[in-house]
Scaffold this motif. Sequence first.
Motif, PDB file in Angstrom:
ATOM      1  N   ILE A  87     -11.429  -2.832 -11.153  1.00 40.52           N
ATOM      2  CA  ILE A  87     -10.489  -3.751 -10.507  1.00 40.52           C
ATOM      3  C   ILE A  87     -11.236  -4.975  -9.998  1.00 40.52           C
ATOM      4  O   ILE A  87     -10.875  -6.117 -10.280  1.00 40.52           O
ATOM      5  CB  ILE A  87      -9.735  -3.044  -9.365  1.00 40.52           C
ATOM      6  CG1 ILE A  87      -8.828  -1.947  -9.925  1.00 40.52           C
ATOM      7  CG2 ILE A  87      -8.922  -4.062  -8.551  1.00 40.52           C
ATOM      8  CD1 ILE A  87      -8.120  -1.130  -8.862  1.00 40.52           C
ATOM      9  N   HIS A  88     -12.322  -4.759  -9.255  1.00 41.81           N
ATOM     10  CA  HIS A  88     -13.092  -5.886  -8.720  1.00 41.81           C
ATOM     11  C   HIS A  88     -13.881  -6.588  -9.826  1.00 41.81           C
ATOM     12  O   HIS A  88     -14.085  -7.808  -9.764  1.00 41.81           O
ATOM     13  CB  HIS A  88     -14.043  -5.395  -7.630  1.00 41.81           C
ATOM     14  CG  HIS A  88     -14.839  -6.489  -6.984  1.00 41.81           C
ATOM     15  ND1 HIS A  88     -14.264  -7.493  -6.238  1.00 41.81           N
ATOM     16  CD2 HIS A  88     -16.179  -6.738  -6.992  1.00 41.81           C
ATOM     17  CE1 HIS A  88     -15.204  -8.312  -5.803  1.00 41.81           C
ATOM     18  NE2 HIS A  88     -16.367  -7.878  -6.249  1.00 41.81           N
ATOM     19  N   ARG A  89     -14.270  -5.843 -10.849  1.00 42.77           N
ATOM     20  CA  ARG A  89     -15.044  -6.444 -11.931  1.00 42.77           C
ATOM     21  C   ARG A  89     -14.194  -7.474 -12.692  1.00 42.77           C
ATOM     22  O   ARG A  89     -14.656  -8.575 -12.988  1.00 42.77           O
ATOM     23  CB  ARG A  89     -15.538  -5.363 -12.883  1.00 42.77           C
ATOM     24  CG  ARG A  89     -16.516  -5.869 -13.950  1.00 42.77           C
ATOM     25  CD  ARG A  89     -16.868  -4.769 -14.927  1.00 42.77           C
ATOM     26  NE  ARG A  89     -17.189  -3.517 -14.244  1.00 42.77           N
ATOM     27  CZ  ARG A  89     -17.164  -2.331 -14.830  1.00 42.77           C
ATOM     28  NH1 ARG A  89     -16.817  -2.218 -16.105  1.00 42.77           N
ATOM     29  NH2 ARG A  89     -17.463  -1.245 -14.150  1.00 42.77           N
ATOM     30  N   VAL A  94     -10.261  -9.477  -5.726  1.00 44.53           N
ATOM     31  CA  VAL A  94      -9.657  -8.252  -5.199  1.00 44.53           C
ATOM     32  C   VAL A  94     -10.742  -7.243  -4.832  1.00 44.53           C
ATOM     33  O   VAL A  94     -11.609  -6.935  -5.645  1.00 44.53           O
ATOM     34  CB  VAL A  94      -8.688  -7.627  -6.230  1.00 44.53           C
ATOM     35  CG1 VAL A  94      -8.038  -6.369  -5.646  1.00 44.53           C
ATOM     36  CG2 VAL A  94      -7.635  -8.631  -6.655  1.00 44.53           C
ATOM     37  N   GLU A  95     -10.674  -6.733  -3.618  1.00 41.26           N
ATOM     38  CA  GLU A  95     -11.572  -5.672  -3.179  1.00 41.26           C
ATOM     39  C   GLU A  95     -10.776  -4.389  -2.948  1.00 41.26           C
ATOM     40  O   GLU A  95      -9.665  -4.438  -2.417  1.00 41.26           O
ATOM     41  CB  GLU A  95     -12.291  -6.070  -1.892  1.00 41.26           C
ATOM     42  CG  GLU A  95     -13.290  -7.199  -2.057  1.00 41.26           C
ATOM     43  CD  GLU A  95     -14.080  -7.459  -0.784  1.00 41.26           C
ATOM     44  OE1 GLU A  95     -13.946  -6.649   0.174  1.00 41.26           O
ATOM     45  OE2 GLU A  95     -14.821  -8.457  -0.736  1.00 41.26           O
ATOM     46  N   LEU A 108      -4.117   3.198  -3.431  1.00 40.04           N
ATOM     47  CA  LEU A 108      -5.216   2.240  -3.352  1.00 40.04           C
ATOM     48  C   LEU A 108      -4.934   1.264  -2.217  1.00 40.04           C
ATOM     49  O   LEU A 108      -3.813   0.745  -2.115  1.00 40.04           O
ATOM     50  CB  LEU A 108      -5.377   1.456  -4.654  1.00 40.04           C
ATOM     51  CG  LEU A 108      -5.699   2.234  -5.931  1.00 40.04           C
ATOM     52  CD1 LEU A 108      -5.737   1.272  -7.116  1.00 40.04           C
ATOM     53  CD2 LEU A 108      -7.019   2.981  -5.804  1.00 40.04           C
ATOM     54  N   LEU A 109      -5.921   1.012  -1.384  1.00 35.92           N
ATOM     55  CA  LEU A 109      -5.830  -0.024  -0.362  1.00 35.92           C
ATOM     56  C   LEU A 109      -6.572  -1.244  -0.902  1.00 35.92           C
ATOM     57  O   LEU A 109      -7.797  -1.227  -1.032  1.00 35.92           O
ATOM     58  CB  LEU A 109      -6.457   0.456   0.944  1.00 35.92           C
ATOM     59  CG  LEU A 109      -6.298  -0.435   2.176  1.00 35.92           C
ATOM     60  CD1 LEU A 109      -4.827  -0.681   2.484  1.00 35.92           C
ATOM     61  CD2 LEU A 109      -7.000   0.193   3.372  1.00 35.92           C
ATOM     62  N   LEU A 110      -5.829  -2.280  -1.274  1.00 35.86           N
ATOM     63  CA  LEU A 110      -6.387  -3.444  -1.952  1.00 35.86           C
ATOM     64  C   LEU A 110      -6.313  -4.680  -1.052  1.00 35.86           C
ATOM     65  O   LEU A 110      -5.260  -4.967  -0.467  1.00 35.86           O
ATOM     66  CB  LEU A 110      -5.610  -3.747  -3.243  1.00 35.86           C
ATOM     67  CG  LEU A 110      -5.571  -2.659  -4.318  1.00 35.86           C
ATOM     68  CD1 LEU A 110      -4.792  -3.162  -5.529  1.00 35.86           C
ATOM     69  CD2 LEU A 110      -6.980  -2.237  -4.724  1.00 35.86           C
TER      70      LEU A 110
END
Length: 373
Positions: A87-89, A94-95, A108-110
């Motif tokens: 996701i972050h890649r 977005v973390e 997921l906590l995004l």
Amino acid sequence: MMERMEEMYDGIGKPRCETKHNQHRRSYWHDYHQKGLYMITMVIGGRQRLFGALVGHAHGRTGTAETPHVLLSELGQRVVEEEVPKIHRFYPEVEVWRVAMMPDHIHLLLWVREALRDGKHLGMVVRGFKTGCSRAWWRLQDEQGLGGETPSTAAAAAVPKASPLGREHLRPVLFEKGYHDRIINRPGMLENIKRYMAENPLRARIREECPRLMERQLHLWIGGREYAAFGNLFLLKYPIKEQVFFHRRDPRTGLPTELTEAYQQERNRLLRMAEEGTVLVTPGISKGESLVVSDALDARLPLILLQKEPIGEYWKPPQRRFYACAAGHLLILAPWGVDGPTDYSRFHQLNDYARDICESTEMRILDYSTICA
């Protein structure tokens, strides 16, 4: 944490740009291209328990192997170790702050820390993650010699049959269509969400071990006050609650409150919040409150309803409310000791209790042996 929350929501009141919301539980008024903090929930098709097994028991000591938790399957491990980091890649804006795996779903906590580039939005981030998880599932099946088939005929029938992924289009996708998001816009809400995610295995285990928690209960303590209850007690544990309170008459105009434009706006706001998962709390005394209660019951929205009548051994709610309790959308509470000299004072107490329930974080039931026998 407070500074990061303030940073995320600077300028959030500006006009929203157009976003097409084609998944369930979307907030049509929110701009999903911009920065924000979200809890995302995705469910495996057919509620198959492919991510692992729930182990431990409800009374397990905290911090030990007996504490309810999910023992990840190989697929669950691959999702956490390989797919979540992507996701972050692929979206550096977005973390992933937290991951909560359950056997049949994932939270997921995004944190979208800045506006997504090139017209991207949150739905694209989630869709890419879901696609990656499906492909991880297919690779695992191939490695196990399943030849692209689902593990069982029943499982295959429970999962959607189409996937727009080129030559793999005949293979079932892993997740149900769509997802649920919870927009987090204040620090206290963030802490409640984190607690909610952490307690998922415990709640699931309690539902299995203590099914009577969904029935009539006595000696329920909420914020230092005793209640009897009928319905879904887990609505008390949901992190976001909103009191529904209206005077019988509008203080400014003297008109019945339900006839004013301000009431209609507030009523719509409350129902919109409930559609997004907020639990409404009210005794439903005034006409304005009772109309919101009726709307919530019709729409199967989460509701906690207080009443002055006791919940005795043979008490049952009216049919409409009974079915709402059975479906898990309603909890009815009757406080002990509502003994004011007039009906008005008793009703006033119930509104005070509704406010306290929205603010309280403490809930316990005396004598667990009576419900877990």
